[in-house]
Scaffold this active site. Sequence first.
Site, mmCIF file in Angstrom:
data_model
loop_
_atom_site.group_PDB
_atom_site.id
_atom_site.type_symbol
_atom_site.label_atom_id
_atom_site.label_comp_id
_atom_site.label_asym_id
_atom_site.label_seq_id
_atom_site.Cartn_x
_atom_site.Cartn_y
_atom_site.Cartn_z
ATOM 1 N NE ARG A 178 -0.970 74.817 -17.020
ATOM 2 C CZ ARG A 178 -1.900 74.490 -16.135
ATOM 3 N NH1 ARG A 178 -1.630 74.532 -14.845
ATOM 4 N NH2 ARG A 178 -3.106 74.134 -16.526
ATOM 5 C CG PHE B 121 0.117 72.528 -26.604
ATOM 6 C CD1 PHE B 121 -0.782 71.535 -26.926
ATOM 7 C CD2 PHE B 121 1.273 72.636 -27.349
ATOM 8 C CE1 PHE B 121 -0.530 70.662 -27.973
ATOM 9 C CE2 PHE B 121 1.538 71.766 -28.400
ATOM 10 C CZ PHE B 121 0.631 70.779 -28.714
ATOM 11 C CD GLU B 122 1.349 71.098 -21.636
ATOM 12 O OE1 GLU B 122 0.627 70.526 -20.812
ATOM 13 O OE2 GLU B 122 2.177 70.483 -22.320
ATOM 14 N N GLY B 123 -3.549 73.710 -21.019
ATOM 15 C CA GLY B 123 -4.534 74.625 -20.452
ATOM 16 C C GLY B 123 -4.470 75.939 -21.207
#
Length: 598
Positions: free
Chosen positions: A265, A402-404
Amino acid sequence: MSVQDTVPKGGQFILEEADIHSIFTPEDFNEEQQMIARMTRDFIEGEVAPKREEIEKLDYELTVKLLRKAGELGLLGTDIPEAYGGAGLDKISSSLIGEHIVRGGSFSLSHGAHVGIGTLPIVIFGNPEQKAKYLPALATGEKIAAYCLTEPSSGSDALGAKTTAVLNEAGTHYVLNGTKQFITNAGFADVFIVYAKIDGEKFSAFIVEKEFPGVSTGPEEKKMGIKGSSTRPLILENVEVPVENLLGEPGQGHKIAFNILNIGRYKLGVGAIGASKWAIQLATQYAKERKQFNTEIANFPLIQNKIADMAIRTFVNEALTYRTGGYLEAAMQHLNMEENVFNEAAKAIEEHAIEYSIVKVFASEALDFVADEGVQIHGGYGYISEYPIEQIYRDSRINRIFEGTNEVNRLLIPGTLLKRAMQGRLPLMEKLQTLQKELTGYMPPMDLSESAELLEAESKMLESAKKLFLMVGGTAVQKYMQKIDREQEILENLSNMMITIYALESALLRAKKTASRKGEAAAQLQVDMTRAYFQEVWSDLEKWAREVLVATSEGDVLRTQLSIVKKLVRMQPINTIALKREIAKRIIEAEQYTTTVK
């Protein structure tokens, strides 16, 4: 690095006033870090940018060749210890590589997946034997890495994974079965970090090699953007993985997955900075070349307004992201990555999980805004693939997934804050009690009169914003207690307030720090952008606060609370039209993003 020895606790920014000397800013880059940035720019301009079209056609061989060239320059091994073939540099240095490599388009995603989420699980959570076996080849690009968490039925719900791992009778191998979805670099990766549940229960991480029998990949996904990166399913059919390839202990996979996502993140935020700066440069140069009605469109106030807004968002993103990078570096620098530091590393990274999520949400949405305005400034040409702004626009959209997803990260931000308060890690409840006494007594209106002190009004506004959040958050917690996690709209508003406060404070501290070092005149552009941003988002804080209070209170209690809100959000309006024209003038003169005044 000018970050104090005692790093603020994660989430502490919402409770206390931060000091300018406690944060890292881009003005703190040292000569070695700037040299790495220049080397990365030269590599992209000389080797990658000329081959943009071929990369976008998904030329695996070319991408791998370029990755290995990057490895020769040391651009793959920044985070890898010297003992294992890397450079063992600080996190800011690797961040600068990530910021400047984005001008390689899809190549930057292949690079980022390899050096970040692909390699870092072994760097941070591997034991010395695993590091010695895999890291030297990953540092040079001899082997390429990929990260395999998402499944067809589990994205943000990572622990819902259905891939299984069963220890064989001999106790020598785990047998893995399952499918992973949307795996970056899958088409040419040699090493996969795979998450599976041992006996269907213990969520764990494994190092899986492409050559292991039973490993295969599905067809390439046809994507909206990042077209030049490989994205395939990874298929595991009775794959025998040696027990020594288990990362950590059985059932510790969540510590690896979530903390690698935390770093991912942050790194996403760094990439968004680079892409935003690229978009601003393209937009300003085009605006100076394009003429309509016999004048450069850069002379039109509405175009100038767009350029100013693009620069302001990028400035704030740069401030909050590198501030967070300073926390990451300070937390990790004492760890000896040549050894097994599994638990210490997990604890160090997790500390600032709130800030990493804030970076991810703010940066991805700031870049989307900047890219959109960049296309608009280009007009019809912005819709044509010949112009790089078109690719920036398409490629930016994935960052909010992306990334959650941003929705998941928004729920994590206040959720983590409340969890830490319950654990006694943050004095949130004590702060709420003190604030409640203050707000129920006589509270004079905020004094925003003229002051000789730099950004004094904005400093007072920031203090009030924190009080506003605590009052609103405390009201919501009192009403819903343990069931507040079901009130997602409430949590989203609280999250938006926290994100905005962190952004405001980061910009404010950066401008003040620059002024303290170089003088107010040199910091004038940063001061202007900070003041403009405060004015821009101030009404949003009031809106979010009111929505939460109306949903949680009623009658006289609500009327009292709304009167307090009115006092807390008092502001002195300034002429943002004139301010933004001056900001735009500086950016247009430079023909690129800048934070300095000549």
